[in-house]
Write a protein that holds these residues in place. Structure first.
Motif, PDB file in Angstrom:
ATOM      1  N   ASN A  68     -11.350  19.161  -3.595  1.00 15.87           N
ATOM      2  CA  ASN A  68     -10.804  17.824  -3.436  1.00 15.87           C
ATOM      3  C   ASN A  68      -9.798  17.705  -2.284  1.00 15.87           C
ATOM      4  O   ASN A  68      -9.055  16.724  -2.200  1.00 15.87           O
ATOM      5  CB  ASN A  68     -10.133  17.390  -4.742  1.00 15.87           C
ATOM      6  N   GLY A  69      -9.778  18.690  -1.404  1.00 22.41           N
ATOM      7  CA  GLY A  69      -8.764  18.739  -0.365  1.00 22.41           C
ATOM      8  C   GLY A  69      -8.743  17.515   0.533  1.00 22.41           C
ATOM      9  O   GLY A  69      -7.673  16.969   0.836  1.00 22.41           O
ATOM     10  N   CYS A  70      -9.898  17.064   0.986  1.00 25.30           N
ATOM     11  CA  CYS A  70      -9.947  15.929   1.897  1.00 25.30           C
ATOM     12  C   CYS A  70      -9.508  14.650   1.188  1.00 25.30           C
ATOM     13  O   CYS A  70      -8.746  13.846   1.745  1.00 25.30           O
ATOM     14  CB  CYS A  70     -11.356  15.770   2.467  1.00 25.30           C
ATOM     15  N   THR A  71      -9.974  14.458  -0.034  1.00 24.91           N
ATOM     16  CA  THR A  71      -9.600  13.270  -0.812  1.00 24.91           C
ATOM     17  C   THR A  71      -8.096  13.217  -1.042  1.00 24.91           C
ATOM     18  O   THR A  71      -7.451  12.184  -0.839  1.00 24.91           O
ATOM     19  CB  THR A  71     -10.353  13.279  -2.155  1.00 24.91           C
ATOM     20  N   LEU A  72      -7.512  14.332  -1.448  1.00 27.59           N
ATOM     21  CA  LEU A  72      -6.076  14.353  -1.738  1.00 27.59           C
ATOM     22  C   LEU A  72      -5.249  14.263  -0.458  1.00 27.59           C
ATOM     23  O   LEU A  72      -4.135  13.696  -0.471  1.00 27.59           O
ATOM     24  CB  LEU A  72      -5.725  15.609  -2.526  1.00 27.59           C
ATOM     25  N   ASP A  73      -5.762  14.794   0.641  1.00 25.19           N
ATOM     26  CA  ASP A  73      -5.075  14.647   1.920  1.00 25.19           C
ATOM     27  C   ASP A  73      -5.007  13.173   2.306  1.00 25.19           C
ATOM     28  O   ASP A  73      -3.974  12.694   2.806  1.00 25.19           O
ATOM     29  CB  ASP A  73      -5.803  15.452   2.994  1.00 25.19           C
ATOM     30  N   ALA A  74      -6.093  12.448   2.084  1.00 23.58           N
ATOM     31  CA  ALA A  74      -6.093  11.017   2.388  1.00 23.58           C
ATOM     32  C   ALA A  74      -5.089  10.270   1.518  1.00 23.58           C
ATOM     33  O   ALA A  74      -4.368   9.391   1.995  1.00 23.58           O
ATOM     34  CB  ALA A  74      -7.495  10.444   2.202  1.00 23.58           C
ATOM     35  N   VAL A  75      -5.029  10.617   0.236  1.00 23.59           N
ATOM     36  CA  VAL A  75      -4.065   9.978  -0.661  1.00 23.59           C
ATOM     37  C   VAL A  75      -2.639  10.237  -0.174  1.00 23.59           C
ATOM     38  O   VAL A  75      -1.801   9.326  -0.125  1.00 23.59           O
ATOM     39  CB  VAL A  75      -4.252  10.483  -2.101  1.00 23.59           C
ATOM     40  N   ARG A  76      -2.357  11.483   0.188  1.00 22.60           N
ATOM     41  CA  ARG A  76      -1.016  11.822   0.670  1.00 22.60           C
ATOM     42  C   ARG A  76      -0.664  11.021   1.917  1.00 22.60           C
ATOM     43  O   ARG A  76       0.446  10.500   2.052  1.00 22.60           O
ATOM     44  CB  ARG A  76      -0.951  13.328   0.956  1.00 22.60           C
ATOM     45  N   MET A  78      -1.682   8.196   2.785  1.00 24.92           N
ATOM     46  CA  MET A  78      -1.562   6.756   2.545  1.00 24.92           C
ATOM     47  C   MET A  78      -0.177   6.369   2.044  1.00 24.92           C
ATOM     48  O   MET A  78       0.102   5.191   1.824  1.00 24.92           O
ATOM     49  CB  MET A  78      -2.632   6.304   1.552  1.00 24.92           C
ATOM     50  N   ALA A  79       0.693   7.344   1.819  1.00 30.24           N
ATOM     51  CA  ALA A  79       2.125   7.103   1.559  1.00 30.24           C
ATOM     52  C   ALA A  79       2.379   6.115   0.429  1.00 30.24           C
ATOM     53  O   ALA A  79       3.061   5.110   0.592  1.00 30.24           O
ATOM     54  CB  ALA A  79       2.801   6.625   2.849  1.00 30.24           C
ATOM     55  N   GLY A  80       1.824   6.421  -0.740  1.00 28.16           N
ATOM     56  CA  GLY A  80       2.113   5.623  -1.924  1.00 28.16           C
ATOM     57  C   GLY A  80       1.145   4.494  -2.190  1.00 28.16           C
ATOM     58  O   GLY A  80       1.228   3.848  -3.240  1.00 28.16           O
ATOM     59  N   GLY A 288      -2.327   3.534 -12.647  1.00 26.57           N
ATOM     60  CA  GLY A 288      -0.909   3.835 -12.700  1.00 26.57           C
ATOM     61  C   GLY A 288      -0.137   3.435 -11.469  1.00 26.57           C
ATOM     62  O   GLY A 288       0.868   4.064 -11.140  1.00 26.57           O
ATOM     63  N   PHE A 289      -0.591   2.382 -10.764  1.00 28.41           N
ATOM     64  CA  PHE A 289       0.200   1.864  -9.662  1.00 28.41           C
ATOM     65  C   PHE A 289       1.432   1.162 -10.218  1.00 28.41           C
ATOM     66  O   PHE A 289       1.390   0.558 -11.294  1.00 28.41           O
ATOM     67  CB  PHE A 289      -0.607   0.850  -8.838  1.00 28.41           C
ATOM     68  N   GLY A 290       2.520   1.223  -9.474  1.00 28.56           N
ATOM     69  CA  GLY A 290       3.719   0.497  -9.861  1.00 28.56           C
ATOM     70  C   GLY A 290       3.570  -0.972  -9.578  1.00 28.56           C
ATOM     71  O   GLY A 290       2.580  -1.435  -9.000  1.00 28.56           O
ATOM     72  N   PRO A 291       4.575  -1.782  -9.974  1.00 28.78           N
ATOM     73  CA  PRO A 291       4.539  -3.209  -9.659  1.00 28.78           C
ATOM     74  C   PRO A 291       4.443  -3.415  -8.155  1.00 28.78           C
ATOM     75  O   PRO A 291       4.868  -2.575  -7.367  1.00 28.78           O
ATOM     76  CB  PRO A 291       5.883  -3.723 -10.204  1.00 28.78           C
ATOM     77  N   GLU A 292       3.890  -4.544  -7.757  1.00 27.55           N
ATOM     78  CA  GLU A 292       3.738  -4.835  -6.332  1.00 27.55           C
ATOM     79  C   GLU A 292       5.082  -4.682  -5.626  1.00 27.55           C
ATOM     80  O   GLU A 292       6.088  -5.265  -6.014  1.00 27.55           O
ATOM     81  CB  GLU A 292       3.196  -6.259  -6.134  1.00 27.55           C
ATOM     82  N   GLY A 293       5.062  -3.847  -4.588  1.00 30.67           N
ATOM     83  CA  GLY A 293       6.278  -3.590  -3.831  1.00 30.67           C
ATOM     84  C   GLY A 293       7.072  -2.421  -4.343  1.00 30.67           C
ATOM     85  O   GLY A 293       8.010  -1.975  -3.702  1.00 30.67           O
ATOM     86  N   GLY A 294       6.684  -1.887  -5.523  1.00 33.22           N
ATOM     87  CA  GLY A 294       7.423  -0.757  -6.090  1.00 33.22           C
ATOM     88  C   GLY A 294       6.686   0.543  -5.917  1.00 33.22           C
ATOM     89  O   GLY A 294       5.553   0.584  -5.457  1.00 33.22           O
ATOM     90  N   ALA A 295       7.339   1.625  -6.315  1.00 27.86           N
ATOM     91  CA  ALA A 295       6.726   2.940  -6.212  1.00 27.86           C
ATOM     92  C   ALA A 295       5.634   3.096  -7.255  1.00 27.86           C
ATOM     93  O   ALA A 295       5.679   2.490  -8.325  1.00 27.86           O
ATOM     94  CB  ALA A 295       7.789   4.015  -6.394  1.00 27.86           C
ATOM     95  N   PRO A 296       4.616   3.915  -6.989  1.00 32.60           N
ATOM     96  CA  PRO A 296       3.580   4.173  -7.988  1.00 32.60           C
ATOM     97  C   PRO A 296       4.176   4.790  -9.250  1.00 32.60           C
ATOM     98  O   PRO A 296       5.143   5.572  -9.190  1.00 32.60           O
ATOM     99  CB  PRO A 296       2.636   5.155  -7.291  1.00 32.60           C
ATOM    100  N   ALA A 297       3.613   4.423 -10.375  1.00 34.91           N
ATOM    101  CA  ALA A 297       4.054   5.022 -11.636  1.00 34.91           C
ATOM    102  C   ALA A 297       3.562   6.455 -11.726  1.00 34.91           C
ATOM    103  O   ALA A 297       2.555   6.827 -11.147  1.00 34.91           O
ATOM    104  CB  ALA A 297       3.527   4.211 -12.827  1.00 34.91           C
ATOM    105  N   SER A 298       4.265   7.282 -12.467  1.00 39.78           N
ATOM    106  CA  SER A 298       3.876   8.684 -12.607  1.00 39.78           C
ATOM    107  C   SER A 298       2.806   8.833 -13.667  1.00 39.78           C
ATOM    108  O   SER A 298       2.558   7.934 -14.432  1.00 39.78           O
ATOM    109  CB  SER A 298       5.093   9.526 -12.958  1.00 39.78           C
TER     110      SER A 298
END
Length: 298
Positions: A68-76, A78-80, A288-298
């Protein structure tokens, strides 16, 4: 396009994309069914920005197997803005699963359709193994399978004990089941069995999504029955359907008008509140995304 972007609700999410990096860094799996070109995180970010999309789910494609290296690299990168759906072995350990969660993964994909897996008993055993593994993880199980397999496993999927997400309209227009019958069955899978479904890549089910009244009626029935279980995805960059026959030669991605795809889903749904649920609220809850404008939920 500008008018459409202005009409999209804030926090709109594309729940089905892929990333393909430089094969020198992210080598493809031997024996893969296709060889994609480059479509990395920078291109994905540009696609999202061009279409007014705030968030994205990057889904592990079959060409990388369980790496999953390429997929997770893309997620990283994308900065949140991103979450991942990964491919793993059912015996994955708790520590490895926790590491994937920390990296942004929230689901496991079963690529049954890509490999041509149609044996119901085999598919049932695979679903059972992953459902057991994910039951205490707060993750979901995403299944890319033909309609006949999904329908045969309907009771098992409904009782899996984890959220189950169906890819690409359940491929309702393929194989021997008539489209209208398959569409009715999909409504049952979502309304009766409680499955989620991605209203994505309709061109995988019908020749012309703009001239497919059964598909439009299916979306209307799903919105009326279970709007809380619907998701939308583009399938960007549209891989795996233009074959060269040569595994060493990268294949062209399919030419799809993604702006038209967004306009089409908005036209099919029509109700503003339902569209917001599909594009914003449902992805926020499932991934598990956070509210719009907020950090993603854990």
């Amino acid at each position: 396009m500008a008018a459409l972007m202005e009409a999209l609700p804030a926090g709109s999410t594309d729940c089905h994309t892929h990333a393909f990096g430089d094969p020198a860094r992210f080598p493809f799996m031997p024996g893969r069914s296709y060889t994609p070109g480059l479509a990395d995180a920078d291109q994905l970010r540009g696609f999202l920005d061009d279409h007014g999309l705030a968030r994205v789910v990057v889904v592990q494609p079959s060409v990388y197997g369980t790496d999953n290296g390429c997929t997770l690299d893309a997620v990283r990168r994308m900065a949140g803005r991103a979450r991942a759906v990964v491919v793993v072995h059912p015996g994955i350990g708790d520590a490895a699963l926790a590491d994937l969660h920390e990296a942004g993964a929230r689901g496991v994909r079963l690529n049954l359709a890509t490999t041509g897996a149609t044996d119901v008993d085999c598919a049932s055993a695979t679903v059972a193994a992953f459902a057991r593994r994910l039951r205490c993880s707060a993750w979901h199980l995403q299944i890319f399978a033909g309609h006949e397999v999904l329908w045969a496993l309907r009771g098992q999927l409904g009782g899996a004990g984890v959220p189950v997400v169906i890819d690409h309209f359940g491929l309702v227009g393929l194989k021997e089941t008539p489209l209208a019958t398959a569409a009715r069955n999909i409504v049952h899978l979502v309304e009766g069995e409680g499955l989620h479904i991605k209203l994505s890549a309709p061109q995988r089910s019908v020749a012309d999504p703009d001239d497919a009244p059964v598909l439009a009626d299916l979306v209307g029935a799903l919105v009326a029955a279970s709007p809380q279980r619907l998701l939308w995805g583009s399938d960007w960059p549209h891989p795996g359907r233009v074959r060269t026959g040569d595994p060493a030669t990268p294949e062209a991605f399919e030419a799809v008008d993604d702006g038209r795809a967004l306009a089409r889903i908005a036209g099919w749904v029509r109700d503003e509140a339902a569209l917001r649920r599909i594009l914003v609220d449902n992805p926020q809850a499932l991934y598990g995304f956070g509210p719009e404008g907020g950090a993603p939920a854990s």
